[in-house]
Enzyme design. Structure first.
Site, short mmCIF file in Angstrom:
data_model
loop_
_atom_site.label_atom_id
_atom_site.label_comp_id
_atom_site.label_asym_id
_atom_site.label_seq_id
_atom_site.Cartn_x
_atom_site.Cartn_y
_atom_site.Cartn_z
N CYS A 79 46.87 40.38 43.20
CA CYS A 79 47.93 40.06 42.23
C CYS A 79 48.77 41.31 41.95
O CYS A 79 48.32 42.23 41.26
CB CYS A 79 47.30 39.51 40.95
SG CYS A 79 48.46 39.30 39.58
N CYS A 82 49.52 42.04 38.26
CA CYS A 82 48.31 42.56 37.61
C CYS A 82 48.23 44.08 37.75
O CYS A 82 47.80 44.78 36.83
CB CYS A 82 47.05 41.93 38.20
SG CYS A 82 46.91 40.14 37.99
#
Length: 326
Positions: A79, A82
């Site tokens: 991700c 993230c």
């Protein structure tokens, strides 16, 4: 900010709105027990950011949340957002100096936790306070927004649950903590009355709970715990003798009847249908005028207090109410 061990739908979206007081009571009991066992000493900055998995969730998040708010960062290695968000949260966890703990959960390795929290995408950030879960934000967020959200979380944790955070000592070795001797905490001037209100709620004595909260407010009109408890207890008192089927029937047949819509909205809220309750009353405000409109507006403001000003559904409903009024 209403015990169940956890709520995946928000701090106030409950079947029984008394859980805030109960959660606070359990948090206080847990802290007292930790003190008796010699816990609660200073922690190192390294302890403020932890990796958590399904096996350790009960201890590292739920139990820890009785001492300090736990912010959960759901992330994954693949991700990209993230990778931008997580370092900011880690830095802020240290900067906030023990006012919250950051728990990092890898969703690829902990699918069950991801499902339990109803996460549809990452990054997703939640908090757990005194065993209750609430969503903070999803997706990338700017540092200013993150700080505002964390400030609100810390305030709610302290005001509603008495969680003032952990003592952080940069010189403390995480593997060699020495806890201070437990000290007695003097009871506040209204602790006995507030505890009596919680006990009355537990016993189903809603009238007794209402009176206990009013007794506190008569001496201390600004007591936030008593104000919240009073609106919650009054809500439960209003719905306890209602016939849900008849209330729903009346509301469907009389869309312009303020009393019918107010009763249905009360049931909506107690049943956890927060947005339905707000929407019903906002629509009724648009259909009414004069004293009828004012009665609906005032009930809506009471329900805002039950849910809490920091809830995003309240902010959205306030905007919708303003449009309906003006």
């Amino acid at each position: 900010m209403q015990p169940r061990n956890m709520s995946m739908s928000g701090v106030v979206d409950l079947a029984a709105v008394k859980a805030a007081q109960e959660a606070k009571s359990k948090a206080e009991q847990a802290r007292a027990e930790a003190a008796r066992q010699g816990g609660g000493g200073a922690v190192s900055p390294a302890d403020l950011v932890i990796d958590v998995d399904e096996a350790g969730f009960e201890l590292d998040v739920l139990q820890r949340s009785t001492e300090v708010p736990v912010v959960i960062d759901f992330w994954a290695e693949w991700c990209e957002p993230c990778k931008q968000l997580s370092p900011v949260l880690e830095r802020l966890a240290v900067e906030y100096n023990g006012r919250f703990v950051l728990a990092k959960i890898d969703v690829d390795a902990n699918q069950m936790l991801m499902q339990q929290f109803g996460i549809q995408g990452i990054p997703a950030v939640f908090a757990v306070v005194a065993g209750q879960a609430l969503p903070l934000f999803q997706g990338a967020a700017g540092e200013v927004q993150i700080r505002q959200t964390l400030d609100q979380l810390v305030q709610v944790a302290e005001q509603r649950f008495g969680l003032t955070g952990l003592t952080v000592d940069a010189d403390v070795d995480p593997g060699d903590r020495q806890a201070p001797a437990p000290q007695a905490v003097p009871a506040g001037p209204y602790d006995a009355l507030l505890e009596a209100a919680v006990q009355a709620l537990d016993a189903g004595d809603l009238g007794g709970a209402v009176q206990a909260y009013k007794n506190v407010l008569s001496d201390d009109p600004g007591n936030s715990e008593a104000k919240l408890g009073l609106v919650q207890a009054e809500l439960l008192q209003r719905v306890q003798d209602l016939d849900p089927q008849q209330v729903r029937k009346d509301a469907a047949e009389k869309p312009g009847d303020p009393a019918a819509q107010i009763a249905a909205a009360d049931l909506d809220l107690v049943g956890g249908h927060v947005e339905d309750a707000f929407g019903r009353l906002i629509e009724t405000v648009g259909r009414t005028a004069g004293d009828d409109r004012d009665a609906v507006r005032l009930r809506l403001l009471e329900l805002f207090e039950v849910v809490g000003a920091d809830d995003p559904r309240v902010a959205a409903a306030r905007r919708a109410l303003a449009r309906a009024l003006f």
